[in-house]
Design a protein around this motif. Structure first.
Motif, mmCIF file in Angstrom:
data_model
loop_
_atom_site.group_PDB
_atom_site.id
_atom_site.type_symbol
_atom_site.label_atom_id
_atom_site.label_comp_id
_atom_site.label_asym_id
_atom_site.label_seq_id
_atom_site.Cartn_x
_atom_site.Cartn_y
_atom_site.Cartn_z
ATOM 1 N N GLY A 1 0.823 -1.212 0.000
ATOM 2 C CA GLY A 1 0.000 0.000 0.000
ATOM 3 C C GLY A 1 0.852 1.254 0.000
ATOM 4 N N ASN A 2 1.929 1.244 0.785
ATOM 5 C CA ASN A 2 2.849 2.392 0.806
ATOM 6 C C ASN A 2 3.387 2.682 -0.590
ATOM 7 O OD1 ASN A 2 4.402 1.223 3.903
ATOM 8 N ND2 ASN A 2 2.610 2.516 3.630
ATOM 9 N N ILE A 3 3.742 1.607 -1.293
ATOM 10 C CA ILE A 3 4.297 1.780 -2.643
ATOM 11 C C ILE A 3 3.215 2.238 -3.612
ATOM 12 C CG2 ILE A 3 5.291 0.528 -4.608
ATOM 13 C CD1 ILE A 3 6.838 -1.173 -2.567
ATOM 14 N N SER A 4 2.055 1.581 -3.559
ATOM 15 C CA SER A 4 0.979 1.899 -4.507
ATOM 16 C C SER A 4 0.481 3.324 -4.359
ATOM 17 C CB SER A 4 -0.194 0.940 -4.311
ATOM 18 O OG SER A 4 0.240 -0.377 -4.479
ATOM 19 N N THR A 5 0.616 3.884 -3.141
ATOM 20 C CA THR A 5 0.148 5.251 -2.930
ATOM 21 C C THR A 5 1.302 6.241 -2.843
ATOM 22 O OG1 THR A 5 0.166 4.903 -0.538
ATOM 23 C CG2 THR A 5 -1.910 4.479 -1.686
ATOM 24 N N VAL B 1 12.361 2.736 -2.771
ATOM 25 C CA VAL B 1 12.158 1.447 -3.432
ATOM 26 C C VAL B 1 13.195 1.285 -4.540
ATOM 27 C CG1 VAL B 1 10.558 0.073 -4.813
ATOM 28 C CG2 VAL B 1 9.691 1.517 -2.962
ATOM 29 N N LEU B 2 13.965 0.218 -4.491
ATOM 30 C CA LEU B 2 14.951 -0.027 -5.548
ATOM 31 C C LEU B 2 14.363 -0.899 -6.656
ATOM 32 C CD1 LEU B 2 18.158 -0.721 -3.420
ATOM 33 C CD2 LEU B 2 17.651 1.328 -4.759
ATOM 34 N N GLY B 3 13.560 -1.866 -6.269
ATOM 35 C CA GLY B 3 12.984 -2.759 -7.263
ATOM 36 C C GLY B 3 11.660 -3.280 -6.767
ATOM 37 N N LEU B 4 10.880 -3.848 -7.672
ATOM 38 C CA LEU B 4 9.627 -4.437 -7.225
ATOM 39 C C LEU B 4 9.171 -5.499 -8.219
ATOM 40 C CD1 LEU B 4 7.371 -3.120 -9.234
ATOM 41 C CD2 LEU B 4 7.359 -1.255 -7.604
ATOM 42 N N GLU B 5 8.205 -6.248 -7.770
ATOM 43 C CA GLU B 5 7.541 -7.227 -8.622
ATOM 44 C C GLU B 5 6.076 -6.830 -8.680
ATOM 45 O OE1 GLU B 5 8.132 -11.788 -8.416
ATOM 46 O OE2 GLU B 5 6.506 -11.323 -7.037
ATOM 47 N N ALA B 6 5.517 -6.831 -9.877
ATOM 48 C CA ALA B 6 4.099 -6.505 -10.008
ATOM 49 C C ALA B 6 3.463 -7.522 -10.939
ATOM 50 C CB ALA B 6 3.924 -5.095 -10.570
#
Lengths: 468, 468
Positions: free
Chosen positions: A138-142, A159-164
């Motif tokens: 949620g922190n990332i999405s907002t 954030v350095l990287g993510l998976e979506a």
């Protein structure tokens, strides 16, 4: 829908799909409207999220991603829809202090991550009131902000990287661990701050920072708005990169959180128009405290500040922060409406004056609580004692608060996002060309409009009408 | 094409379109291959850029954006194409120190902007070797890095808003001045680091920082790779947020830049495997110098560092930096090939050892210069004394340098971008799903493939074949 739910049950198992009262119970306790979802899907892995989206994509059925449900703009509203909760994906996969990264699943609670990182001797600097229930996803999405943006940036910067998982179920793994990586487009930016409308974030690589070795906190009084920004720039310069919070409270808010039934005690006398909680985090307690004190003394001598008190210990520091955090007191002025806006610091004084005038004209008995992260240009504005809490009153208050903002080129959302609640006003902060480009992205990544449908951008047949 | 050029001349006037020798002359002096453009377009305003793209879009003709032409990966290669130079759009529109922003046109030279900002008492922290000719538009399009990333981030972190012209000529003005703005998708991210393939950046709002009041610089020797990262983390902690450079040189590079014909003098004796230029920028010269010295002493006592010298004045500081900046010396080992990679610090020692072994097997007389921004995980790796400078040799060296990198999950581009040169290796650092999503974006924003065509991503009929 029943056929789809049967398929989802087969894919996720019995613990993976809640319906009826169980689903309704999960929708309790949210901080803004969640509605009653048709079902709550609880995948336990990225693969299961992918299965969910593949099935929903094939069926053309929308899903509403849920993290800690602490959003404030109806971004998780799922009435009659499928909610996709990440709550079972709450593993901390790795904390690598030497490498400066933490790898976590999206359902991890922010505070849990911060504490685990701190126990290993590092810092994950994101900090906000909802820390105990908000999730990393949620922190990332907002693109969450909070109390330390001035020093460490917003979620985007952490954030350095993510998976979506994309709309069609494709798993887009971009778990970059590197600070510098210019190999093609920086895809993670698409998913940060887009409120689940372009993909569902399932995992992330977070950037850690060295744990600060010192902390200095003060509470000061300021007599004129113009002195506030002088004081801010002075502290930035004098503290040489260690200023970590600059939280301003207008006097009304300060009084509210230091008078009963509030438990807070006033560290400085009333009668000043502005109060600031200022904090520094550095590398050497003794030297940093001396520097912090010297910087405050210089501000007092220069007349930027008229009174100041430095926290002598953790208890006093906690007391100061507890005032800033006791936002719940605003409910004493019910009916209230809360706003989260940003604008140039130079425009704030006239902005608040205009809002006050506008409210006074319609609600002579109104209250107006203002506080915020001044260093980031971010104010929380909470009109209260409005005649009633109806949608019509809300709209009338919005006309005042956003109307004055629009003139000044401010943003209707500094850190809370757009969700459903602010959607009618997106065009007050963004140009038609910008909104059109947002639509191009939405169309390219989610052509069937199944990802948090209707949030941020109006769908073809709008449920909420844009403001004029 | 002739018909299009006639229309472009009508739109831009005689100074706006260069052909023949005039166009060829503009393609001289680039840092990597530019080719001979059919014409060089020189719009003087955003409106003129829009006209250019409208005409080229209608004609289906590609344009190659040019900034300072200091790119290193053939991102500006325009042989037989239309080059779109932003050189006439070089106005600094506003410097607002109180608000912490500078508003500039894309063609402004980086150093010019930095100096103008400094003259007003603030800092624009982007700093890199090409500062005297690289432009802000190019810095943004390539997400430039440089010497101060560890403290202030890359270009991406220094841009608040921008204006870009889309493929069809639409002007997308997103000149945000606010640190926090979550009103919809953060569109600027699309244009930062996408090397002109998704839009042409025409203006930007840059984020300024307080001008540092102190600077401390040292040169140290380190005996083991493992001590390097310990020393880095120690300095980060001890300096509490003021560490602004951590530049490592392997011994061979250090010797090269301190022996004739290089003009640099060796500040420390030879015989150590690693040398580090470490720098701090803070708010109080006296206190910061004491802290810096104490931190270095502690590192010496802990054995992280075996020797150290602190610059006593600006001349000594300049001498230390001149070693780091004298990259041109690597040409003494001609034929050379230059690389810009990033990987986890923990993997660097074994990585360099493997590259050395791989080179030795094919070119027993090879040299290997290594230096870089260790704090950011970014190394510049320059094999030299390779048998010849042919494309075949390059490919063989790439197999060694990128092969060892691929195994370790590193990036083939830390800060230089992909351009044409690294395009065959994009898939060595990015997954098929990532590359596919990049293509979705490219298709959505530039369906006719007219924006810097063929750069970053392979076109349908590739001019450069992907590496296996």
């Amino acid at each position: 829908m029943d056929d789809l739910i049967a398929k989802l049950k087969a894919a996720l198992g019995p613990a993976g799909v809640l319906e009826g009262e169980e689903a309704a119970a999960k929708a309790q306790g949210g901080w803004s409207k969640l509605g009653v979802p048709r079902a709550v899907l609880r995948p336990a892995s990225t693969e299961e999220v992918s299965k969910v989206l593949k099935l929903c994509h094939a069926a053309g059925e929308g899903v509403v991603p849920w993290g800690g449900k602490t959003g404030l703009v109806e971004g998780g509203e799922a009435d009659g829809h499928l909610a996709l909760s990440l709550e079972r994906m709450n593993k901390i996969e790795e904390i690598d202090v030497a490498g400066g990264t933490a790898t976590v699943q999206a359902g991890c609670v922010l505070q849990t991550v911060c504490e685990a990182v701190e126990a290993k001797g590092a810092l994950f600097p994101l900090d906000l009131g909802a820390r105990g229930s908000a999730t990393i996803g949620g922190n990332i999405s907002t693109n969450a902000g909070g109390n330390r943006v001035i020093r460490y940036g917003m979620a985007r910067d952490l954030v350095l990287g993510l998976e979506a998982v994309l709309a069609d179920g494709t798993v887009m793994t971009s778990m970059n661990h590197l600070i510098k990586n210019n190999a093609g487009y920086d895809l993670k930016q698409l998913f940060i701050g887009s409120e689940g409308t372009l993909g569902v974030v399932t995992r992330a690589v977070l950037r850690l920072r060295p744990k600060p070795m010192s902390q200095d906190t003060a509470f000061v009084a300021v007599e004129e708005f113009g002195q506030l920004s002088k004081f801010l720039r002075h502290m930035e310069r004098a503290l040489g990169g260690t200023l970590s919070a600059f939280e301003v409270m207008w006097e009304d808010f300060y009084k509210l959180v230091t008078t009963e039934p509030a438990k807070g005690k006033a560290p400085l006398a009333y009668g000043h128009p502005y109060y600031v909680l200022v904090e520094s985090m550095g590398g050497d307690q003794e030297a940093d405290s001396a520097r912090f004190e010297a910087a405050l003394m210089a501000a007092l001598e220069a007349g930027e500040v008229s009174d100041a008190i430095i926290a002598k210990n953790q208890a006093e520091r906690d007391q100061m922060w507890s005032l800033r955090d006791d936002v719940a007191q605003v409910a004493r002025n019910w009916p209230i409406f809360t706003f989260d806006v940003s604008l140039k610091i130079a425009d704030m004084e006239s902005y608040i004056a205009e809002v006050r005038e506008g409210l006074k004209a319609k609600w002579p008995a109104h209250t107006l609580m203002v506080f915020g992260h001044l260093g980031d240009g971010n104010l929380h504005v909470i009109p209260g004692t409005i005649s009633d809490h109806s949608p019509e009153s809300r709209k009338a208050v919005e006309a005042v608060v956003y109307g004055a903002l629009r003139k000044r080129g401010g943003s209707v959302s500094a850190e809370h996002g757009i969700g459903l609640e602010k959607r009618p006003y997106l065009g007050w902060s963004r140009s038609p060309e910008e909104v059109a480009l947002m639509r191009v992205l939405k169309q390219a990544l989610d052509p069937k409009n199944i990802l948090n449908p209707g949030k941020v951008l109006e769908p073809a047949s709008p449920r909420v009408k844009a403001a004029e």
